[in-house]
Design an enzyme around this catalytic site. Structure first.
Site: not given
Length: 373
Positions: A149, A317, A350
């Site tokens: 991330s 995601d 995600h």
């Protein structure tokens, strides 16, 4: 507002008058970190973990702090990031409120929390602070940098700005820059915080904390961290049982998914500094590897010198779509790096790298266990 520091966290002082990318300076700043495993005699078995927006340096349990870490299933003896082999360093991002210097820290010039007087923060500043921490720990070259991330953005900035610092890289659910959807969501999160009257232009304390703004921001984030498929399977249209309803508001939570978001938000608020959230969120939006490198994205990626890289993502995601990981893999392949791109199947969006260790663990373990080291 206070900082929230795990009990076993240690600290590295940054150089006095630490320069920020956009012109600010920090005096007396520090970076919080934890280590797992033991360094080899030559300190050539170090693995650096760079985190997303909210985690602290406590990635996993260890003798000094047995509490489970935020990546407990992935880091530890015999786990994918095997601390029987690797000396793992996890740093808390500059700008956070989990021990590293950030808006909740005391400004040495005033003795009060920085608040909005904290300098403009860039992902590149987080990367430079992490690189300094690694060198201060006596590591001249990392075996691997792992970033997920925001941590993946930080890793790309670090590898670009400190080209001899790492041999390999594992990029997880990250990107060379944020897409409009992610920017829009984070913009709404920041607006929710800033429009809470108790935010008070960044001047709040524990007794007057912008709880409503932070609650809304966290709920917005949680919606995007998972996928619509998972929400359907996990909650459907199930309703909260009458005896479990906690309020009489006719518009309050009535569905299980609403109750879940409320529970997650309550866990988060009062354990994260709102100004830190604003700064870290905005620096993600502003990051662009091409702009940072003064060239094109493809040229910036090709210029990163690594021996090997593993790039992982999931189709579900929405914050960091899979095509962004494919672009990282193709760009690194344009240079001298031997790259594996691995799209994984997971309904968990995600957050899959945090919760789906069954999918992410084996390829990470394989990458870190092969004999090319």
């Amino acid at each position: 507002m206070r900082e929230f520091i795990p009990p076993a966290t240690r600290f590295i002082d940054l150089p006095d008058r630490f320069p920020m990318r956009d012109g600010g300076l920090l005096r007396g700043a520090r970076i919080a970190y934890e280590t797992f495993g033991r360094p080899s005699a030559r300190r050539d078995n170090a693995v650096l973990i760079l985190t997303g927006l909210s985690p602290d340096a406590h990635a996993a349990s260890h003798p000094d702090d047995p509490a489970p870490g935020w990546w407990e299933a992935m880091v530890g003896p015999g786990k994918p990031v095997d601390t029987d082999r690797w000396y793992v360093i996890c740093v808390n991002s500059l700008g956070s409120c989990k021990g590293s210097t950030g808006p909740a820290s005391l400004d040495p010039d005033t003795g009060a929390p920085y608040g909005l007087a904290f300098p403009e923060l860039a992902v590149e500043d987080i990367a430079d602070a992490a690189a300094h921490t690694v060198r201060a720990l006596g590591v001249e070259r990392l075996a691997c940098v792992i970033g997920a991330s925001m941590g993946g953005m930080t890793a790309l900035a670090l590898l670009s700005r400190h080209p001899e610092l790492a041999r390999s890289h594992i990029s997880i659910s990250s990107a060379v820059h944020a897409l409009p959807f992610a920017i829009a969501v984070r913009s709404l999160q920041r607006e929710a915080i800033r429009r809470d009257p108790l935010w008070n232009e960044g001047r709040y304390d524990a007794t007057a904390y912008p709880r409503h703004g932070m609650t809304t921001a966290r709920k917005l984030g949680m919606i995007t961290y998972r996928s619509a498929q998972e929400w359907d399977v996990r909650f459907g249209r199930n309703r909260i049982a009458e005896e479990h309803r906690t309020d009489q508001d006719p518009f309050g939570p009535r569905f299980d998914v609403e109750g879940y978001l409320e529970f997650q938000a309550r866990r988060f608020v009062h354990h994260f500094d709102p100004n830190s959230y604003l700064y870290l969120s905005r620096c993600m939006d502003r990051f662009d590897l091409a702009t940072s490198s003064g060239t094109t994205t493809e040229a910036a990626l090709a210029a990163i010198r690594l021996e090997k890289a593993l790039v992982i993502g999931v189709e579900t995601d929405t914050l960091f779509p899979l095509h962004q990981q494919r672009r990282i893999a193709e760009g690194l392949s344009g240079g001298s790096t031997d790259v594996e791109f691995l799209p994984l199947e997971s309904t968990q969006g995600h957050d899959a790298f945090l919760v789906d260790s069954g999918s992410f663990g084996p390829p990470v373990a394989k990458f870190l266990s092969v004999d090319w080291w």
